[in-house]
Design a protein around this motif. Structure first.
Motif, mmCIF file in Angstrom:
data_model
loop_
_atom_site.group_PDB
_atom_site.id
_atom_site.type_symbol
_atom_site.label_atom_id
_atom_site.label_comp_id
_atom_site.label_asym_id
_atom_site.label_seq_id
_atom_site.Cartn_x
_atom_site.Cartn_y
_atom_site.Cartn_z
ATOM 1 N N LYS A 315 0.605 -1.369 0.115
ATOM 2 C CA LYS A 315 -0.063 0.164 -0.223
ATOM 3 C C LYS A 315 0.945 1.249 0.052
ATOM 4 C CE LYS A 315 -4.076 -1.782 2.117
ATOM 5 N NZ LYS A 315 -5.137 -1.124 1.245
ATOM 6 N N TYR A 318 2.305 1.450 -3.541
ATOM 7 C CA TYR A 318 1.149 2.323 -4.500
ATOM 8 C C TYR A 318 1.056 3.807 -4.077
ATOM 9 C CZ TYR A 318 -3.618 3.255 -5.803
ATOM 10 O OH TYR A 318 -4.311 3.500 -6.292
ATOM 11 N N GLN A 348 -2.055 -2.002 -7.487
ATOM 12 C CA GLN A 348 -3.444 -1.547 -7.541
ATOM 13 C C GLN A 348 -4.363 -2.727 -6.930
ATOM 14 O OE1 GLN A 348 -3.813 -0.787 -11.516
ATOM 15 N NE2 GLN A 348 -3.721 1.315 -11.426
ATOM 16 N N ASN A 351 -3.608 -3.024 -3.312
ATOM 17 C CA ASN A 351 -4.100 -1.787 -2.446
ATOM 18 C C ASN A 351 -5.562 -1.854 -2.188
ATOM 19 O OD1 ASN A 351 -3.495 0.916 -1.322
ATOM 20 N ND2 ASN A 351 -5.216 1.310 -3.134
#
Length: 498
Positions: A315, A318, A348, A351
């Motif tokens: 995350k 990202y 993506q 995340n």
């Protein structure tokens, strides 16, 4: 406002030859990275990075903390294979990449560079999409690694087409064992076979340095940055990288020693992390075709067996790469960008999970299937962009109520302020430079008037014609500049291209 930027690269093959491409440690992707920031933030950002380096002094080699400290085995299953001791290093690194830091990176296939040279005289038209043809060839060579084709590229370019044709014909036959899975690939190969004729034999196959800097220059334009300094890691006496940056039009570019600049070392760590994760992903997604079996290749479910810490690292990466700098040209690639697309899609995909428990609750064994579907959707979007032959030019964000189009004509942001093309009864001849549309779909024409480009609105009656010529340009068929006659006869709008 002055910006400072720093450049480094990884997986750089100084020479592209048969030995390079067939080496066990060969990586097809040449990855470059640039980090930068407002000059006023330099001291604060530098202090934070120096503190990071100080914490991991034991990882330094020859007094520097370099990306070589990142081991490929640590990424065998992506971040899921990072242990509690190792993950802290990457957490600290990624945490440095906050919204004050501009991140740019490019990913280019070395095979693509060779194919572009071999097919230098091929051009797209209404009937031939040469980019798609080259993409199909590059992908096939990368996935199947056909020995005779690779040998021909580097040892006997004059028989390359013959060997490529033979390989594609054999591959089409083999693919018939699973026509459902390989139908699209066979169609692409059949189209390539129709188009293959002769090829330009290049004198040398040394690496090109221009493309990454071309993308960075576009990013500077998009960000409206004109006052900057770019520092490149010193490479030796020849300075190919420096000269390439200057040749594409970048200014205030210098070569510097990475020991003296935190930014160069940070760029090295950025491209090192991206390269390790991307290469591990590529290896995991590449099937074993030596045995002749044809089946889908999915990621091992172990890639998704992450704990909360590992998911949080995805995350954070990202956020740094996909969210903090929302610019079109923050990443740049060539025709073949599957590895980049798969990499971004992984960030993506990971995340979108709220926490690690959610992954387990959704049946971890099915996550490879879900990720595969997500990547396929992302690749289809990329194919649509690739088939679009019209370049993308961002509109600068400033306080002006107009901008200049690619022909140098003024275009008003409020299109209602754009003058209408003056048309009188009967025939009106103009020298047309280009045809296009405003953001709200208003047809526009740029003409040469007293040797100056002027952009006009066209009557809506010409909308369908404008759509047709733009569509032809999108397929590679360029009609302008040329003389065009716009006629208004008995209330009817007519047009003739001379």
């Amino acid at each position: 406002m002055k910006y400072m930027f720093f450049y480094d690269e990884t997986e750089h093959s100084r020479k592209i030859n048969y030995e390079t491409v067939t080496a066990n440690n060969y990586c097809d992707n040449f990855i470059t990275g640039i980090v930068g920031w407002n000059a006023e933030e330099n001291e604060c950002i530098s202090d934070r990075y120096l503190a990071f380096e100080s914490k991991y002094t034991y990882r330094k080699k020859d007094g520097e903390l370099k990306s070589q400290t990142m081991k490929a085995k640590d990424f065998r299953l992506g971040f899921a294979s990072l242990n509690n001791h190792t993950i802290e290093f990457y957490e600290d690194l990624v945490s440095l990449l906050d919204d004050k830091i501009v991140i740019y990176f490019s990913v280019f296939s070395k095979i693509e560079y060779v194919i572009n040279q071999l097919f230098v005289n091929y051009h797209s038209s209404m009937f031939i999409d040469v980019d798609y043809m080259k993409y199909s060839i590059i992908k096939a060579i990368n996935i199947y690694r056909p020995q005779k084709v690779i040998e021909a590229i580097y040892k006997e370019p004059q028989i390359f087409v013959k060997e490529l044709r033979s390989f594609l014909e054999d591959r089409i036959i083999n693919n018939q064992a699973n026509n459902t899975l390989k139908e699209c690939e066979n169609q692409a190969f059949e189209e390539v076979l129709i188009l293959l004729e002769d090829t330009e034999v290049p004198e040398t196959l040394d690496w090109s340095y221009f493309a990454p800097f071309d993308g960075f220059k576009k990013l500077l334009t998009e960000m409206n940055i004109y006052e900057y300094q770019l520092m490149i890691d010193r490479e030796g006496k020849e300075s190919h990288t420096l000269n390439s940056a200057i040749d594409v039009g970048l200014e205030n570019v210098t070569e510097e020693d990475s020991k003296d600049y935190v930014g160069i070392r940070m760029a090295d760590m950025l491209v090192g992390l991206i390269s390790r994760l991307m290469q591990s992903l590529k290896i995991s997604l590449t099937g074993n075709y030596k045995e002749g079996k044809i089946k889908r290749t999915l990621l091992d479910s172990g890639w998704f067996a992450v704990n909360q810490r590992q998911l949080d690292l995805y995350k954070k990466l990202y956020l740094a790469i996909c969210e903090n700098n929302k610019y079109w040209y923050k990443t740049f690639s060539g025709i073949y960008s599957d590895d980049l697309v798969s990499f971004v899609a992984l960030l993506q995909f990971m995340n979108h999970f709220s926490d690690a428990d959610e992954i387990r609750k959704r049946n971890i064994e099915m996550q490879p299937e879900y990720y595969n579907a997500f990547v396929c959707e992302s690749l289809n979007k990329r194919y649509e962009i690739m088939r679009n032959k019209l370049p993308i030019y961002p509109i600068l964000e400033d306080d002006k109520n107009y901008f200049y189009n690619q022909r140098g004509a003024i275009v008003y942001k409020d299109i209602s302020n754009q003058p209408m093309l003056p048309l009188y009864s009967r025939k009106n001849e103009f020298y047309v430079l280009s045809v296009g549309f405003s953001q709200n779909g208003t047809p526009l024409v740029t003409i040469s008037e007293n040797d100056k480009p002027i952009c006009y609105r066209l009557p809506e009656d010409y909308g369908e014609w404008a759509m047709n010529v733009v569509g032809m340009a999108n397929m590679g068929e360029r009609l302008f500049p040329c003389k065009v006659v716009f006629s208004l006869i008995d209330g009817r709008y007519l047009v003739d291209i001379l």
